[in-house]
Design a protein around this motif. Structure first.
Motif, PDB file in Angstrom:
ATOM      1  N   GLU A 111       0.668  -1.267   0.005  1.00  0.00           N
ATOM      2  CA  GLU A 111       0.247   0.014   0.088  1.00  0.00           C
ATOM      3  C   GLU A 111       0.815   1.248  -0.063  1.00  0.00           C
ATOM      4  N   LEU A 112       1.692   1.248   0.922  1.00  0.00           N
ATOM      5  CA  LEU A 112       2.639   2.414   0.851  1.00  0.00           C
ATOM      6  C   LEU A 112       3.558   2.770  -0.191  1.00  0.00           C
ATOM      7  N   LEU A 113       3.902   1.435  -0.883  1.00  0.00           N
ATOM      8  CA  LEU A 113       4.939   1.892  -1.994  1.00  0.00           C
ATOM      9  C   LEU A 113       3.785   2.207  -3.089  1.00  0.00           C
ATOM     10  N   TYR A 114       2.659   1.547  -3.324  1.00  0.00           N
ATOM     11  CA  TYR A 114       1.750   1.919  -4.311  1.00  0.00           C
ATOM     12  C   TYR A 114       1.381   3.494  -4.264  1.00  0.00           C
ATOM     13  N   ARG A 115       1.286   3.772  -3.066  1.00  0.00           N
ATOM     14  CA  ARG A 115       0.978   5.380  -2.648  1.00  0.00           C
ATOM     15  C   ARG A 115       1.993   6.454  -3.172  1.00  0.00           C
ATOM     16  N   ALA A 116       3.356   5.775  -2.736  1.00  0.00           N
ATOM     17  CA  ALA A 116       4.457   6.537  -3.325  1.00  0.00           C
ATOM     18  C   ALA A 116       4.641   6.511  -4.594  1.00  0.00           C
ATOM     19  N   ALA A 117       4.209   5.637  -5.399  1.00  0.00           N
ATOM     20  CA  ALA A 117       4.332   5.595  -6.740  1.00  0.00           C
ATOM     21  C   ALA A 117       3.555   6.350  -7.350  1.00  0.00           C
ATOM     22  N   THR A 118       2.080   6.709  -6.933  1.00  0.00           N
ATOM     23  CA  THR A 118       1.189   7.401  -7.339  1.00  0.00           C
ATOM     24  C   THR A 118       1.404   9.057  -7.321  1.00  0.00           C
ATOM     25  N   THR A 119       2.383   9.277  -6.427  1.00  0.00           N
ATOM     26  CA  THR A 119       2.862  10.634  -6.187  1.00  0.00           C
ATOM     27  C   THR A 119       4.292  11.016  -6.678  1.00  0.00           C
ATOM     28  N   GLN A 120       4.937   9.994  -7.426  1.00  0.00           N
ATOM     29  CA  GLN A 120       6.111  10.239  -7.621  1.00  0.00           C
ATOM     30  C   GLN A 120       6.248  10.850  -8.983  1.00  0.00           C
ATOM     31  N   THR A 121       7.209  12.028  -8.863  1.00  0.00           N
ATOM     32  CA  THR A 121       7.418  12.870 -10.102  1.00  0.00           C
ATOM     33  C   THR A 121       8.374  12.307 -11.315  1.00  0.00           C
ATOM     34  N   LEU A 122       9.093  11.502 -10.973  1.00  0.00           N
ATOM     35  CA  LEU A 122       9.973  10.879 -11.617  1.00  0.00           C
ATOM     36  C   LEU A 122       9.229   9.504 -12.061  1.00  0.00           C
ATOM     37  N   SER A 123       9.175   9.267 -13.470  1.00  0.00           N
ATOM     38  CA  SER A 123       8.564   8.137 -13.986  1.00  0.00           C
ATOM     39  C   SER A 123       9.422   6.928 -13.725  1.00  0.00           C
ATOM     40  N   GLU A 124      10.552   7.051 -13.853  1.00  0.00           N
ATOM     41  CA  GLU A 124      11.456   5.776 -13.771  1.00  0.00           C
ATOM     42  C   GLU A 124      11.278   5.195 -12.215  1.00  0.00           C
ATOM     43  N   LEU A 125      11.325   6.012 -11.445  1.00  0.00           N
ATOM     44  CA  LEU A 125      11.333   5.745  -9.930  1.00  0.00           C
ATOM     45  C   LEU A 125       9.775   5.409  -9.460  1.00  0.00           C
ATOM     46  N   ALA A 126       8.720   5.937 -10.174  1.00  0.00           N
ATOM     47  CA  ALA A 126       7.508   5.609 -10.077  1.00  0.00           C
ATOM     48  C   ALA A 126       7.223   4.292 -10.395  1.00  0.00           C
TER      49      ALA A 126
END
Length: 457
Positions: free
Chosen positions: A144-159
């Motif tokens: 859940e926490l990683l998914y949430r971090a991915a949705t708010t990540q500005t860098l596409s590769e890191l997301a």
């Protein structure tokens, strides 16, 4: 007579002592080192928090190991909305026993509720490292926490990396536990990656936990629509109707899409009208209503419905695309403005490469190929046809797409090797595509937007 406080009676000339009644002794006091964790646990599970507090207050200073006292105090604080106090007490508990994984999990949950997701992620990662067993709750929260971090990540590769890691944790969660939320989230991630068959398999397994879960059944039906398995989608929705008398808007929208795909426009409109009466602010609903009215040749109502869809969701690609097709069909072509119609379709075809995540929308390219053929641009028609085939080769497309493409291939006389066209001028006059086919795929075959309904956050 009584003697020395002893009760006696005279029986046949003899004095007999009566047995004295034994007085019930008071319960012994609990020694200061007695463990009362069991009693505290009973009070907490009964939600008798007042008794819990009194017991904790009494025992805290004389308890040999107050770890559990602080632990329960933290849970009570969190239940009552005092998250700061909850963290303070849970931290004291974990300091007394750093090996208790449950305390780490409760600290992570508290931080999650407070919106401190970065700290919560760190706590659950530490819990994963310290845990000697595979814990599905830890895996679920990490996902859940990683998914949430991915949705708010500005860098596409890191997301993308965070999303992939999130999916791997949800996969571990469903392997080690039976938590419905893990199945649903994993299916959502598969769907986001357009792995619809895997998403269906996950949700089918979820039904073993909750066989009559209407939300899961509706989600499965929508996924079947994605792969053009309309009969299976219909069967799942029929189960929803048998469970619930009143189907949810999500289910009705899927039902309507099935009927629309079968050219039952009136049946689809009846389902959509039920949604409009209950929840009219759904962009995808008005997109499909607009296509229904376009099929019925009610152009003004169709345009009005699609404009409402765009107003509700300005970045809704499908509604914008469908509205542009209707405008082109009704305006540019009817005004014999073929050049502007060509420019509009050419731009849509060039833009389709970067749209919808995967970047492929074969319908745009096929429409452009048909228009090029009608207007005598045979080389470009062939080029667009070949592009359509390359985009559609690994996709499940409606039968009408394939039918129109086959007719166009025949008219262009494209060889099986795709070496070009062998068309003479008479072919265009004998064409049964006619001269009004810029967007002659049936209106109900235009993109039906049902996916956003099942991805509500």
């Amino acid at each position: 007579m009584y003697e020395l406080g002893v009760e006696q009676i005279n029986c046949n000339g003899k004095l007999i002592d009566l047995p004295s009644l034994e007085v019930v002794r008071p319960a012994p006091k609990m020694p200061s080192d007695a463990n009362i964790d069991w009693l505290l646990h009973i009070y907490f599970t009964r939600r008798e928090f007042t008794r819990c507090r009194r017991l904790i207050e009494r025992e805290l200073n004389r308890h040999l190991n107050p770890e559990y006292l602080y632990f329960v105090q933290g849970l009570i604080d969190r239940e009552e909305g005092n998250n700061i106090d909850a963290l303070r007490h849970l931290q004291k508990s974990v300091e007394l026993n750093p090996r208790n994984i449950e305390t780490y999990k409760e600290i992570g949950r508290t931080l999650y509720l407070m919106g401190r997701f970065g700290q919560a992620l760190g706590v659950f990662r530490e819990a994963e490292q310290r845990s000697s067993i595979k814990d599905h709750e830890i895996y679920h929260y990490l996902g859940e926490l990683l998914y949430r971090a991915a949705t708010t990540q500005t860098l596409s590769e890191l997301a993308r990396q965070q999303q992939d890691e999130s999916r791997s944790y949800f996969e571990l969660a469903v392997q080690t536990g039976r938590k419905q939320e893990s199945y649903v989230r994993l299916a959502e991630l598969y769907r986001k990656d357009k792995q619809y068959q895997k998403a269906i398999e996950v949700l089918e397994n979820c039904l073993h936990l909750t066989p009559e879960n209407s939300e899961v059944l509706i989600e499965i039906s929508v996924l079947y629509l994605k792969i053009n398995e309309t009969q299976k989608a219909h069967d799942r929705l029929a189960e929803v109707v048998s469970i619930e008398r009143k189907c949810s808007p999500k289910g009705l929208l899927a039902f309507g899409a099935i009927l629309q795909s079968r050219n039952d426009v009136d049946g689809a409109l009846s389902k959509y009208s039920q949604i409009a009466n209950a929840e009219p602010e759904i962009a995808e609903l008005w997109n499909n209503i607009g296509l229904c009215f376009f099929k019925k040749q009610k152009f003004i109502v169709a345009i009005s419905s699609l404009r409402k869809s765009v107003w509700l969701s300005p970045l809704n690609y499908n509604a914008l695309y469908n509205l542009s097709l209707i405008y082109i069909a009704l305006c540019l072509r009817k005004l014999d403005d073929m050049e502007n119609a060509f420019v509009a379709l050419e731009r849509a075809s060039s833009m389709s490469v970067g749209l919808q995540g995967g970047g492929r929308n074969p319908l745009v390219v096929l429409n452009f190929a048909l228009f090029c053929y009608e207007t005598g641009r045979l080389a470009m028609a062939t080029e667009q046809y070949n592009r359509f085939m390359s985009q559609a080769q690994d996709l499940l497309l409606p039968t009408e797409y394939k039918f129109q493409a086959t007719k166009l291939k025949s008219l262009l006389r494209i060889s099986s090797q795709g070496n070009g066209i062998l068309l003479d001028p008479l072919d265009s006059e004998e064409s049964d595509l006619g001269h009004s086919r810029t967007t002659d795929l049936p209106p109900d075959e235009l993109p039906l937007e049902v996916n956003a309904v099942v991805s509500q956050k």
